[in-house]
Write a protein that holds these residues in place. Structure first.
Motif, mmCIF file in Angstrom:
data_model
loop_
_atom_site.group_PDB
_atom_site.id
_atom_site.type_symbol
_atom_site.label_atom_id
_atom_site.label_comp_id
_atom_site.label_asym_id
_atom_site.label_seq_id
_atom_site.Cartn_x
_atom_site.Cartn_y
_atom_site.Cartn_z
ATOM 1 N N LEU A 28 133.031 48.107 51.459
ATOM 2 C CA LEU A 28 132.738 47.901 50.038
ATOM 3 C C LEU A 28 132.493 49.200 49.281
ATOM 4 O O LEU A 28 132.188 49.172 48.086
ATOM 5 C CB LEU A 28 131.508 46.991 49.885
ATOM 6 N N GLY A 29 132.627 50.313 49.964
ATOM 7 C CA GLY A 29 132.259 51.596 49.372
ATOM 8 C C GLY A 29 132.917 51.912 48.051
ATOM 9 O O GLY A 29 132.307 52.545 47.179
ATOM 10 N N ASP A 30 134.160 51.467 47.863
ATOM 11 C CA ASP A 30 134.872 51.728 46.613
ATOM 12 C C ASP A 30 134.776 50.575 45.623
ATOM 13 O O ASP A 30 135.263 50.689 44.494
ATOM 14 C CB ASP A 30 136.357 52.013 46.908
ATOM 15 N N GLU A 31 134.151 49.473 46.039
ATOM 16 C CA GLU A 31 134.103 48.276 45.198
ATOM 17 C C GLU A 31 132.828 48.173 44.377
ATOM 18 O O GLU A 31 132.810 47.505 43.345
ATOM 19 C CB GLU A 31 134.213 47.017 46.080
ATOM 20 N N VAL A 32 131.757 48.824 44.838
ATOM 21 C CA VAL A 32 130.448 48.699 44.197
ATOM 22 C C VAL A 32 129.887 50.083 43.887
ATOM 23 O O VAL A 32 130.382 51.098 44.372
ATOM 24 C CB VAL A 32 129.469 47.916 45.097
ATOM 25 N N VAL A 33 128.824 50.093 43.086
ATOM 26 C CA VAL A 33 128.197 51.362 42.702
ATOM 27 C C VAL A 33 127.480 52.008 43.876
ATOM 28 O O VAL A 33 127.458 53.233 44.013
ATOM 29 C CB VAL A 33 127.223 51.130 41.526
ATOM 30 N N GLY A 34 126.885 51.175 44.739
ATOM 31 C CA GLY A 34 126.160 51.744 45.864
ATOM 32 C C GLY A 34 125.459 50.701 46.703
ATOM 33 O O GLY A 34 125.700 49.493 46.574
ATOM 34 N N PHE A 35 124.554 51.190 47.564
ATOM 35 C CA PHE A 35 123.857 50.340 48.524
ATOM 36 C C PHE A 35 122.383 50.703 48.556
ATOM 37 O O PHE A 35 122.011 51.885 48.517
ATOM 38 C CB PHE A 35 124.458 50.517 49.921
#
Length: 227
Positions: A28-35
């Motif tokens: 999901l690294g490129d799909e969301v702002v962060g974790f």
């Protein structure tokens, strides 16, 4: 493709292993702002898994949700254990500024790590202390000058109050979307920059698809509230 305004909460092993969580972050690294990585993950999976996540997340924020609440020297010592792997840490604001958040804020600037302070939380009990003392909390937050604050998606009125108090420069991260009842997009309509979402994504059989559907709901909510 622009990342969706989602921060995925990673609070403990899923799919039977810590490697499963690291895989979710990788996928999901490129799909969301962060974790936002919680204490259960750090304790159960160790710094090796945190380091693995750091090496695989190219663009997104990696936030250590340490919920720091102590004197300054101790909080700085805790952050020192994870500072090589994260972009930001979360601390409670009720501990006050002098002798606590002042030291954390100063050290994080030296380490080039973002400070995020809790302005209120997403559960009902947060009304008992945080919400009743929001003006005093905002005074502490302004002194500490954080990059961002946490305010609840479950109570959009609190998000609006925090936004009005802090202006546009401070990022607002809103937890409580999904399992706790808030709908995707409502917090952003109230003034938040990002919505923190955990189990609706991490416990989905297809986390990437879950993110896509949530992002679509956010867009639809924004279209409604901007009419």
């Amino acid at each position: 493709m622009k990342a969706s305004p989602i921060i995925v909460a990673i609070d403990g092993p899923v799919l039977g292993s810590c490697q499963g969580l690291v895989k979710i972050m990788t996928d999901l690294g490129d799909e969301v702002v962060g974790f936002k990585v919680g204490i259960p993950f750090i304790i159960q999976c160790g710094l090796e898994s945190l380091a693995a996540a750091r090496s695989r997340i190219r663009n997104g924020l990696l936030i250590a949700d340490l919920k720091l609440a102590d004197i300054g020297d101790i909080m700085v010592r805790v952050v020192s254990l994870v500072k090589d792997y994260v972009d930001a840490v979360i601390a409670h604001s009720f501990v006050g500024y002098k002798g606590a958040l002042d030291k954390v804020s100063e050290k994080l600037k030296e380490w080039n790590i973002k400070l995020i302070l809790v302005a209120s939380m997403s559960h009902e009990g947060s009304r008992e202390l945080y919400d009743r003392n929001l003006d005093s909390i905002m005074d502490v937050v302004k002194k500490a000058n954080p990059w961002g604050v946490v305010a609840p998606a479950t109570r959009p009125d609190i998000i609006s109050l925090v936004r009005n108090a802090l202006g546009a420069d401070v990022k607002i991260l809103a937890p409580g979307v999904g399992t706790q009842g808030a709908r995707p997009g409502d917090a952003i309509c109230a003034g938040a920059d990002y919505e923190i979402i955990g189990r609706s994504i991490t416990e989905s059989p297809d986390p990437k698809k879950a993110v896509e559907l949530i992002a679509l709901e956010q867009e639809e909510a924004l279209m409604r509230c901007r009419r």
